[in-house]
Motif scaffolding. Structure first.
Motif, PDB file in Angstrom:
ATOM      1  N   GLU A 446       0.956  -1.307   0.102  1.00  0.00           N
ATOM      2  CA  GLU A 446      -0.031  -0.060   0.009  1.00  0.00           C
ATOM      3  C   GLU A 446       0.707   1.166  -0.185  1.00  0.00           C
ATOM      4  OE1 GLU A 446      -2.841   0.237   2.999  1.00  0.00           O
ATOM      5  OE2 GLU A 446      -3.689  -1.887   2.669  1.00  0.00           O
ATOM      6  N   LYS A 447       0.615   2.154  -0.780  1.00  0.00           N
ATOM      7  CA  LYS A 447       1.508   3.449  -0.875  1.00  0.00           C
ATOM      8  C   LYS A 447       1.397   4.082   0.409  1.00  0.00           C
ATOM      9  CE  LYS A 447       1.796   7.547  -3.748  1.00  0.00           C
ATOM     10  NZ  LYS A 447       1.273   8.624  -4.596  1.00  0.00           N
ATOM     11  N   ARG A 448       0.659   4.183   1.371  1.00  0.00           N
ATOM     12  CA  ARG A 448       0.610   4.713   2.536  1.00  0.00           C
ATOM     13  C   ARG A 448       1.821   4.265   3.439  1.00  0.00           C
ATOM     14  NH1 ARG A 448      -2.511   7.282   6.760  1.00  0.00           N
ATOM     15  NH2 ARG A 448      -2.408   6.648   8.658  1.00  0.00           N
ATOM     16  N   TYR A 449       2.001   3.051   3.586  1.00  0.00           N
ATOM     17  CA  TYR A 449       3.116   2.459   4.178  1.00  0.00           C
ATOM     18  C   TYR A 449       4.442   2.050   3.154  1.00  0.00           C
ATOM     19  CZ  TYR A 449      -0.924   1.788   7.402  1.00  0.00           C
ATOM     20  OH  TYR A 449      -2.049   1.933   8.208  1.00  0.00           O
ATOM     21  N   GLY A 450       4.150   1.568   2.051  1.00  0.00           N
ATOM     22  CA  GLY A 450       5.262   1.028   1.264  1.00  0.00           C
ATOM     23  C   GLY A 450       6.212   2.350   0.855  1.00  0.00           C
ATOM     24  N   SER A 451       5.573   3.492   0.572  1.00  0.00           N
ATOM     25  CA  SER A 451       6.256   4.697   0.172  1.00  0.00           C
ATOM     26  C   SER A 451       6.922   5.336   1.046  1.00  0.00           C
ATOM     27  CB  SER A 451       5.526   5.527  -0.669  1.00  0.00           C
ATOM     28  OG  SER A 451       4.414   6.177   0.110  1.00  0.00           O
ATOM     29  N   VAL A 452       6.984   5.186   2.502  1.00  0.00           N
ATOM     30  CA  VAL A 452       7.642   5.856   3.491  1.00  0.00           C
ATOM     31  C   VAL A 452       8.334   5.111   4.489  1.00  0.00           C
ATOM     32  CG1 VAL A 452       5.467   6.325   4.972  1.00  0.00           C
ATOM     33  CG2 VAL A 452       7.239   7.924   4.994  1.00  0.00           C
ATOM     34  N   VAL A 453       7.633   3.888   5.129  1.00  0.00           N
ATOM     35  CA  VAL A 453       8.177   3.152   6.085  1.00  0.00           C
ATOM     36  C   VAL A 453       9.680   2.720   5.917  1.00  0.00           C
ATOM     37  CG1 VAL A 453       7.860   1.422   7.769  1.00  0.00           C
ATOM     38  CG2 VAL A 453       6.086   2.829   7.383  1.00  0.00           C
ATOM     39  N   PRO A 454       9.834   2.020   4.748  1.00  0.00           N
ATOM     40  CA  PRO A 454      11.142   1.706   4.287  1.00  0.00           C
ATOM     41  C   PRO A 454      12.251   2.668   4.359  1.00  0.00           C
ATOM     42  CG  PRO A 454       9.572   0.585   2.708  1.00  0.00           C
ATOM     43  CD  PRO A 454       9.044   1.724   3.554  1.00  0.00           C
ATOM     44  N   ILE A 491       6.334  -2.000  -5.703  1.00  0.00           N
ATOM     45  CA  ILE A 491       7.125  -0.699  -6.424  1.00  0.00           C
ATOM     46  C   ILE A 491       7.301   0.336  -5.363  1.00  0.00           C
ATOM     47  CG2 ILE A 491       4.822   0.010  -7.238  1.00  0.00           C
ATOM     48  CD1 ILE A 491       8.206   0.422  -8.831  1.00  0.00           C
ATOM     49  N   TYR A 492       6.257   0.492  -4.458  1.00  0.00           N
ATOM     50  CA  TYR A 492       6.432   1.551  -3.631  1.00  0.00           C
ATOM     51  C   TYR A 492       7.681   1.254  -2.466  1.00  0.00           C
ATOM     52  CZ  TYR A 492       1.831   2.831  -5.262  1.00  0.00           C
ATOM     53  OH  TYR A 492       0.766   3.237  -6.172  1.00  0.00           O
ATOM     54  N   PHE A 493       7.568   0.024  -2.154  1.00  0.00           N
ATOM     55  CA  PHE A 493       8.539  -0.463  -1.102  1.00  0.00           C
ATOM     56  C   PHE A 493       9.953  -0.111  -1.769  1.00  0.00           C
ATOM     57  CE2 PHE A 493      11.544  -3.102   0.847  1.00  0.00           C
ATOM     58  CZ  PHE A 493      11.400  -3.283   2.039  1.00  0.00           C
ATOM     59  N   ARG A 494      10.195  -0.562  -2.905  1.00  0.00           N
ATOM     60  CA  ARG A 494      11.730  -0.694  -3.590  1.00  0.00           C
ATOM     61  C   ARG A 494      11.780   0.941  -3.998  1.00  0.00           C
ATOM     62  NH1 ARG A 494       8.847  -4.026  -7.225  1.00  0.00           N
ATOM     63  NH2 ARG A 494       9.650  -2.793  -9.139  1.00  0.00           N
ATOM     64  N   ILE A 495      11.275   1.596  -4.271  1.00  0.00           N
ATOM     65  CA  ILE A 495      11.475   3.056  -4.616  1.00  0.00           C
ATOM     66  C   ILE A 495      12.117   3.633  -3.268  1.00  0.00           C
ATOM     67  CG2 ILE A 495      10.709   5.279  -4.938  1.00  0.00           C
ATOM     68  CD1 ILE A 495       9.051   4.144  -7.320  1.00  0.00           C
ATOM     69  N   ALA A 496      11.219   3.504  -2.121  1.00  0.00           N
ATOM     70  CA  ALA A 496      11.273   3.871  -0.653  1.00  0.00           C
ATOM     71  C   ALA A 496      12.626   3.517  -0.364  1.00  0.00           C
ATOM     72  CB  ALA A 496      10.060   3.890   0.193  1.00  0.00           C
ATOM     73  N   ALA A 497      12.883   2.268  -0.315  1.00  0.00           N
ATOM     74  CA  ALA A 497      13.985   1.474   0.181  1.00  0.00           C
ATOM     75  C   ALA A 497      15.280   1.871  -0.447  1.00  0.00           C
ATOM     76  CB  ALA A 497      13.918   0.094  -0.047  1.00  0.00           C
TER      77      ALA A 497
END
Length: 575
Positions: A446-454, A491-497
């Protein structure tokens, strides 16, 4: 006429060439997408010279800059003997893109065989062939270069004279007078190249002519002239620029102020201070920035007056606030706090006030920001800015509030993202434990978590954070079949990570960033290139430079910036 005939001939040859690739290459070259056309050009690599040549010549005259450049590069690599004379004829085209591609191709012909033939072109009636000859001799000539070219500083054609100036600018030849004559050319490219040729010389004879170019009607001439002037140093120039700082033209005054702050030293300060009362906003802003660059703290009281007075233009108040914050002028905090908490002030000024307070790492600034973060409305820009500012301050006292705020059910991603990023910026074991809980308990697709938590985990300062992100990223590339598919769930996780790993500044993350450079999604690759630019790891350079995918299309710009950043940072660190 020649080019039109060449195009028709090339088209005919292409349609009859007996190769399995003929239809494909023809289709690719005529595709509107430059990347597809370039792909077609590269198919010619497997063809013999006589079959590849018509395609390459056709691409040169397509008048599409990227395609023509690639065709020129391939011609330079192949050095097809039968093409030399034909390319020389093509130098006479009026299309600059074609001419540059042709020159690139001709430069590939090695001097052992072609040098004498090129020297003969110096006497050719065509100025464009003489220009090429000068450039070729400059590239390949040795001891005889100066002797061959010096006379061409007096060539009747300005483009030939310019080529000679560029070729001889680093030799023991006085090219400055010729370059100064070219300043009056009606062709802007000639003027720009002439400026560039002598900019590093900082010759006193060029100073006044360069000043005169500040009034040129085209900005693309004014900017390089200004850049050249910035290279002049010495007390004798301080007085000249001090005079210019009172010029009737506001652009000239602003430029003079910028020069004085960059090169004038302490002698420039009175002249810059005098511009704080200039009637034009851009000059005052330049003066404030100049005093900040010179770290002239005695101007702090003036900046405070500007910031507190709503009669000043917003741009001036912005500049004054930034100067007060970056220099840490004591006593400025209440003025900045009043702006942050005053709803009648413009929102951009208030949000910048929050960030400005974060520079004053003291209890007063912390309390103001804490209260604004706690009390503001969820959709308030100042609440988000105050949250971000608390993260910048790095004070662990803000963690309980931020964690409480993060658990509220916001409908929008923005505030949650600011809060979690701030928790990561403050860092420490408590921050890690909270972020790990968010990672463990929520869906990272989910964008809410995957794009900032990592991202927050990677920058949290606790080694368990980046280790966890690297471990998960490695697992995804090894096991997750959705990566790069239409149903890509991470995808969101990988970009943020990868973004967070880059901002962590830790070279130990380089292997994970290198993995992301191979990601099937361009968005991740771009993030990985930005991350690579943040790492002190010279070993990243060959991975980036040698990957063809990273050096084509829109990704190439990110690659160039990454390479420049790595080379600059590694050089600065002595590695």
């Amino acid at each position: 006429m020649f080019l039109r005939m060449l195009t028709l001939v090339a088209a005919v040859v292409i349609t009859v060439t007996p190769t399995a690739y003929a239809d494909d290459i023809w289709e690719y070259l005529n595709d509107e997408d430059d990347a597809r056309a370039i792909e077609g050009l590269r198919l010619t690599a497997s063809l013999p010279d006589e079959e590849a040549l018509p395609y390459l010549l056709y691409a040169v005259v397509l008048q599409r800059t990227p395609v023509a450049k690639e065709a020129g590069r391939l011609l330079a690599e192949r050095r097809i003997p039968d093409a030399f004379d034909e390319l020389v004829e093509m130098l006479d085209t009026d299309d600059r893109r074609t001419r540059e591609a042709v020159s690139t191709g001709l430069m590939g012909y090695q001097p052992e065989e072609y040098f004498d033939e090129v020297v003969e072109l110096l006497g050719d009636i065509s100025p464009r062939r003489r220009v090429f000859a000068v450039e070729y001799i400059a590239a390949y000539g040795a001891d005889e270069k100066v002797e061959l070219l010096e006379g061409y500083l007096e060539d009747p054609n300005e483009n030939v004279r310019l080529a000679a100036v560029i070729a001889l600018k680093d030799e023991d030849v006085d090219v400055v007078p010729v370059a100064l004559e070219l300043f009056s050319s009606e062709t802007t490219k000639v003027v720009i190249d002439a400026i560039s040729a002598i900019a590093d010389k900082t010759d006193p004879r060029a100073f006044d002519p360069l000043l005169a170019l500040l009034d040129h009607k085209y900005t693309n001439v004014v900017l390089p002239a200004a850049d050249a002037l910035f290279r002049y140093e010495g007390d004798e120039y301080v007085d000249r620029f001090a005079e210019l700082s009172t010029d009737v033209d506001e652009e000239t005054r602003a430029f003079a102020v910028r020069w004085l702050s960059a090169s004038g030293g302490e002698r420039a300060i009175p002249h810059i201070m005098a511009r704080l009362v200039d009637p034009k906003v851009q000059v005052v802003v330049a003066a404030v920035q100049g005093l900040l660059d010179l770290e002239y703290r005695d101007a702090g009281y003036r900046f405070q007056e500007m910031l507190a007075n709503i009669d000043y233009a917003d741009e001036i108040r912005f500049a004054a606030m930034r100067a007060l914050a970056e220099m840490g002028i004591e006593g400025s905090e209440p003025i900045i706090a009043d702006i942050l908490t005053n709803p009648s002030e413009l929102a951009p000024l208030r949000t910048n006030a929050a960030i400005a307070l974060s520079f004053f790492k003291n209890d007063y600034a912390f309390e103001v920001l804490y209260n604004e973060a706690e009390a503001g409305e969820a959709d308030s820009p100042t609440k988000m800015a105050s949250v971000k500012a608390l993260g910048i301050m790095g004070d662990e006292r803000a963690l309980p509030l931020l964690m409480e705020l993060a658990d509220e059910p916001y409908g929008e991603l923005d505030l949650y993202g600011h809060i979690v990023a701030a928790i990561g910026m403050i860092g420490g074991p408590d921050a890690y434990e909270y972020l790990y809980g968010e990672y463990r308990d929520n869906d990272m697709s989910e964008k809410r978590y995957g794009s900032v938590v990592p991202y927050a985990l990677a920058i949290c300062g606790d080694e368990r954070g980046p280790d966890l992100v690297i471990e998960e990223l490695t697992r995804l590339y090894a096991e997750d079949e959705t990566v790069g598919s239409e149903n890509d769930e991470t995808i969101y996780f990988r970009i943020a990570a990868v973004t967070g790993l880059g901002e962590s500044g830790d070279a130990d993350t380089a292997d994970a960033v290198a993995m992301a450079l191979k990601d099937p999604d361009e968005r991740v690759v771009m993030a990985a290139l930005r991350a690579a630019g943040n790492l002190f790891d010279i070993e990243m350079l060959p991975l980036i430079k040698d990957d063809e995918r990273l050096n084509t299309g829109k990704i190439a710009l990110f690659t160039m910036k990454a390479v420049e950043a790595i080379e600059e940072r590694c050089g600065a660190s002595g590695e």
